[in-house]
Scaffold this motif. Structure first.
Motif, short mmCIF file in Angstrom:
data_model
loop_
_atom_site.label_atom_id
_atom_site.label_comp_id
_atom_site.label_asym_id
_atom_site.label_seq_id
_atom_site.Cartn_x
_atom_site.Cartn_y
_atom_site.Cartn_z
N ASP A 242 3.71 11.45 37.72
CA ASP A 242 2.33 11.91 37.93
C ASP A 242 1.48 10.82 38.59
OD1 ASP A 242 2.70 14.45 36.95
OD2 ASP A 242 2.09 13.92 34.90
N ALA A 243 1.64 9.59 38.15
CA ALA A 243 0.89 8.47 38.74
C ALA A 243 1.30 8.27 40.19
CB ALA A 243 1.12 7.20 37.94
N ILE A 244 2.58 8.40 40.48
CA ILE A 244 3.06 8.25 41.86
C ILE A 244 2.44 9.33 42.74
CG2 ILE A 244 5.10 8.43 43.33
CD1 ILE A 244 6.70 7.21 40.99
N ARG A 245 2.40 10.55 42.25
CA ARG A 245 1.83 11.64 43.05
C ARG A 245 0.32 11.48 43.24
NH1 ARG A 245 5.95 16.13 40.73
NH2 ARG A 245 7.60 15.62 42.20
N ARG A 246 -0.37 10.91 42.25
CA ARG A 246 -1.80 10.62 42.43
C ARG A 246 -2.01 9.57 43.52
NH1 ARG A 246 -1.93 10.99 36.79
NH2 ARG A 246 -1.88 8.72 36.58
N GLU A 247 -1.12 8.57 43.55
CA GLU A 247 -1.21 7.55 44.60
C GLU A 247 -0.92 8.15 45.98
OE1 GLU A 247 -2.12 4.32 44.60
OE2 GLU A 247 -2.58 4.42 42.47
N ILE A 248 0.02 9.08 46.05
CA ILE A 248 0.31 9.76 47.31
C ILE A 248 -0.91 10.54 47.78
CG2 ILE A 248 1.68 11.60 48.38
CD1 ILE A 248 4.06 10.57 46.71
N ASP A 249 -1.56 11.26 46.86
CA ASP A 249 -2.77 12.00 47.21
C ASP A 249 -3.87 11.05 47.69
OD1 ASP A 249 -1.61 14.42 46.60
OD2 ASP A 249 -2.50 14.53 44.59
N TYR A 250 -4.02 9.92 46.99
CA TYR A 250 -5.05 8.94 47.34
C TYR A 250 -4.83 8.40 48.75
CZ TYR A 250 -7.67 4.56 47.27
OH TYR A 250 -8.52 3.53 47.57
N TRP B 120 4.71 4.84 48.79
CA TRP B 120 4.61 5.69 47.61
C TRP B 120 5.47 6.94 47.76
CZ3 TRP B 120 3.31 4.19 43.05
CH2 TRP B 120 2.48 3.09 42.90
N MET B 121 5.61 7.46 48.98
CA MET B 121 6.49 8.62 49.18
C MET B 121 7.95 8.22 48.96
SD MET B 121 4.56 10.53 52.31
CE MET B 121 5.57 11.99 52.28
N GLU B 122 8.30 7.02 49.39
CA GLU B 122 9.66 6.51 49.14
C GLU B 122 9.90 6.34 47.64
OE1 GLU B 122 12.29 2.50 49.93
OE2 GLU B 122 10.60 2.91 51.24
N ALA B 123 8.87 5.83 46.94
CA ALA B 123 9.00 5.67 45.49
C ALA B 123 9.22 7.01 44.81
CB ALA B 123 7.75 4.99 44.92
N GLU B 124 8.49 8.04 45.24
CA GLU B 124 8.67 9.37 44.65
C GLU B 124 10.08 9.88 44.89
OE1 GLU B 124 6.44 13.66 44.68
OE2 GLU B 124 6.82 12.69 46.60
N LEU B 125 10.57 9.71 46.09
CA LEU B 125 11.92 10.17 46.42
C LEU B 125 12.97 9.44 45.58
CD1 LEU B 125 13.71 11.93 48.22
CD2 LEU B 125 13.74 10.04 49.86
N GLU B 126 12.82 8.14 45.45
CA GLU B 126 13.78 7.36 44.66
C GLU B 126 13.73 7.72 43.18
OE1 GLU B 126 16.21 5.19 45.59
OE2 GLU B 126 15.76 5.83 47.63
N VAL B 127 12.53 7.91 42.65
CA VAL B 127 12.40 8.25 41.23
C VAL B 127 13.01 9.62 40.96
CG1 VAL B 127 10.73 8.85 39.43
CG2 VAL B 127 10.46 6.73 40.71
N THR B 128 12.80 10.56 41.84
CA THR B 128 13.33 11.91 41.60
C THR B 128 14.85 11.97 41.78
OG1 THR B 128 12.82 12.56 43.88
CG2 THR B 128 11.21 13.12 42.18
N THR B 129 15.41 11.06 42.58
CA THR B 129 16.87 11.10 42.77
C THR B 129 17.61 10.13 41.87
OG1 THR B 129 16.70 9.59 44.64
CG2 THR B 129 16.77 11.94 45.13
N HIS B 130 17.04 8.95 41.61
CA HIS B 130 17.75 7.93 40.85
C HIS B 130 17.10 7.60 39.51
CE1 HIS B 130 18.94 7.03 45.10
NE2 HIS B 130 20.11 7.19 44.53
N GLN B 131 16.06 8.30 39.14
CA GLN B 131 15.39 8.16 37.84
C GLN B 131 14.52 6.91 37.70
OE1 GLN B 131 15.55 10.77 35.64
NE2 GLN B 131 16.76 11.78 37.21
N SER B 132 14.67 5.92 38.57
CA SER B 132 13.80 4.74 38.50
C SER B 132 13.73 4.07 39.87
CB SER B 132 14.29 3.73 37.46
OG SER B 132 15.49 3.16 37.88
N TYR B 133 12.67 3.25 40.06
CA TYR B 133 12.45 2.58 41.34
C TYR B 133 11.61 1.34 41.10
CZ TYR B 133 11.00 1.91 46.21
OH TYR B 133 10.77 1.40 47.47
N GLN B 134 11.91 0.27 41.81
CA GLN B 134 11.14 -0.97 41.70
C GLN B 134 10.24 -1.08 42.93
OE1 GLN B 134 12.31 -3.63 39.37
NE2 GLN B 134 10.69 -5.06 39.86
#
Length: 85
Positions: A49-57, A23-37
């Motif tokens: 926001d959903a990604i950050r909730r998953e990181i907190d979880y 999930w941390m990798e997903a956040e990094l990719e979304v913030t730099t490349h706008q999307s992530y699979q």
């Protein structure tokens, strides 16, 4: 039946840490490349926001499992009555 100390609620520390890193990798990719699979999910900036909730979880699980690993899963509380002799 003896409970496995390395597994709590069906989750090991290794598994929780793996999910957290994904999930941390997903956040990094979304913030730099706008999307992530991630698996079958396509995450975009709108999902941040959903990604950050998953990181907190998952970080909560990692912390909980680390504490369980170091203390054996028990909080130790001692009651002390001071006496003046």
């Amino acid at each position: 039946m003896k409970r496995d100390k390395k597994r709590a609620y069906g989750i090991t520390l290794r598994e929780a840490d793996k999910h957290l890193r994904e999930w941390m990798e997903a956040e990094l990719e979304v913030t730099t490349h706008q999307s992530y699979q991630l698996g079958s999910k396509n995450l975009t900036m709108a999902d941040l926001d959903a990604i950050r909730r998953e990181i907190d979880y998952w970080s909560g699980w990692v912390e909980k499992l680390k504490v369980q690993e170091t203390t054996g899963g028990r909080n130790r509380i001692y009651r002390v009555v001071p006496r003046d002799y």
